[in-house]
Scaffold this active site. Sequence first.
Site, PDB file in Angstrom:
ATOM      1  N   TYR A 256      32.792 -30.179 116.478  1.00  0.00           N
ATOM      2  CA  TYR A 256      32.218 -31.358 115.821  1.00  0.00           C
ATOM      3  C   TYR A 256      33.338 -32.135 115.144  1.00  0.00           C
ATOM      4  O   TYR A 256      34.268 -31.562 114.585  1.00  0.00           O
ATOM      5  CB  TYR A 256      31.147 -30.939 114.815  1.00  0.00           C
ATOM      6  CG  TYR A 256      29.990 -30.253 115.480  1.00  0.00           C
ATOM      7  CD1 TYR A 256      28.999 -30.993 116.120  1.00  0.00           C
ATOM      8  CD2 TYR A 256      29.897 -28.863 115.506  1.00  0.00           C
ATOM      9  CE1 TYR A 256      27.944 -30.365 116.763  1.00  0.00           C
ATOM     10  CE2 TYR A 256      28.850 -28.229 116.146  1.00  0.00           C
ATOM     11  CZ  TYR A 256      27.876 -28.989 116.773  1.00  0.00           C
ATOM     12  OH  TYR A 256      26.841 -28.369 117.427  1.00  0.00           O
ATOM     13  N   LEU A 257      33.229 -33.445 115.208  1.00  0.00           N
ATOM     14  CA  LEU A 257      34.308 -34.323 114.750  1.00  0.00           C
ATOM     15  C   LEU A 257      34.076 -34.773 113.305  1.00  0.00           C
ATOM     16  O   LEU A 257      33.933 -35.954 113.007  1.00  0.00           O
ATOM     17  CB  LEU A 257      34.436 -35.519 115.697  1.00  0.00           C
ATOM     18  CG  LEU A 257      34.823 -35.143 117.127  1.00  0.00           C
ATOM     19  CD1 LEU A 257      34.811 -36.369 118.035  1.00  0.00           C
ATOM     20  CD2 LEU A 257      36.200 -34.472 117.164  1.00  0.00           C
ATOM     21  N   HIS A 258      34.077 -33.794 112.403  1.00  0.00           N
ATOM     22  CA  HIS A 258      33.814 -34.082 110.994  1.00  0.00           C
ATOM     23  C   HIS A 258      34.778 -35.129 110.434  1.00  0.00           C
ATOM     24  O   HIS A 258      34.370 -36.195 109.969  1.00  0.00           O
ATOM     25  CB  HIS A 258      33.929 -32.798 110.162  1.00  0.00           C
ATOM     26  CG  HIS A 258      33.061 -31.669 110.611  1.00  0.00           C
ATOM     27  ND1 HIS A 258      33.453 -30.788 111.590  1.00  0.00           N
ATOM     28  CD2 HIS A 258      31.829 -31.277 110.218  1.00  0.00           C
ATOM     29  CE1 HIS A 258      32.503 -29.899 111.777  1.00  0.00           C
ATOM     30  NE2 HIS A 258      31.510 -30.172 110.962  1.00  0.00           N
ATOM     31  N   ASP A 259      36.062 -34.802 110.460  1.00  0.00           N
ATOM     32  CA  ASP A 259      37.054 -35.678 109.843  1.00  0.00           C
ATOM     33  C   ASP A 259      37.286 -36.975 110.613  1.00  0.00           C
ATOM     34  O   ASP A 259      37.443 -38.040 110.008  1.00  0.00           O
ATOM     35  CB  ASP A 259      38.366 -34.919 109.651  1.00  0.00           C
ATOM     36  CG  ASP A 259      38.222 -33.782 108.651  1.00  0.00           C
ATOM     37  OD1 ASP A 259      37.279 -33.822 107.836  1.00  0.00           O
ATOM     38  OD2 ASP A 259      39.039 -32.845 108.693  1.00  0.00           O
TER      39      ASP A 259
END
Length: 328
Positions: A256-259
């Site tokens: 998952y591409l949180h940042d």
Amino acid sequence: MVTIQNQSIPVIVDTDGGVDDALALIMALNSPQLDLQAITVVAGNINVDQAANNVLRVVSIVQADTLPIVAKGCEKPLVKPPFNAAGIHGADGLGELDQFKEADGTPRYPHLTIAPSTEDAIALILKTAQKYGDRLTIIALGPLTNLATAIQKDSTTMKTIGQIIIMGGAVTVPGNISAAAEFNFFVDPDAAQVVMESGIPLTLVGLDVAMKAPLPRQMVEENLQQRPSKITQFILDCTGIYMAFYRDNEGFYGCYLHDPLAMAVAIDASLVKTESLHIVVETEGRFTTGMSLADRRDRRDEKTNPPNVEACLDVDTERFFKLFNQLV
């Protein structure tokens, strides 16, 4: 193609040097809309020295025209003992890059010849805030220890900045490090609460939207095949252990591409839908430490507890991925 405005925004990226931090930094270094003044480093995913090394690794791979200052900050949370995510991000916090060799046997990622600045991250944050005032955006990708320390040291200066975009918290969904808490807030809940009550304009990019931006392993592999470069090779390498964790624990081979999503919000705020909420962070709960508690009651008292955060609750995933692919 996503249209990015030419006007650049002065930004500081505050990071704990993990895998998704690296992807977000690539975006920042390649974005014409962000004028990256400094990268400040905090303990979180990994210790602060290794995190700084990881940031410098990314900077050296991207080879941006202008190199930002990289400065180390807090080595541990305000109150709690240190807690890291080496089991998810790899022993070095960046996918254990030492394992990768070129065809001739030489290291693909040799020892770095650049070092962080000797300037303290807290002093650098305050100096940059004094210089840019309300034009400055801080994008916080790790625990909020550096920012809380800056607020405690000089809240007057910190209150002049334009906004802090925070990757952290979970408003309507479960946590990811405990049932209640997202990792960054769990690592330093006391710092998160200092920032929540600071009076600085805050945008929270939490798990509510981050979990809607999954990056499959297949997409990373195809990207390397279609656009071979040092950057696409690095993205494949550094995400290996991180993606394997999700494959083994959640049945999804990817991450998952949180940042990167927090970085994308700094570039284009229209990607997300937000709700103005009053949010506090639990600092002492036996089971709920680090929980971001939002008052979403119909009868909430906004005079007593006015909204202090713009919480992102939905995202245009398709437009986000177009921007992400454009910048990495």
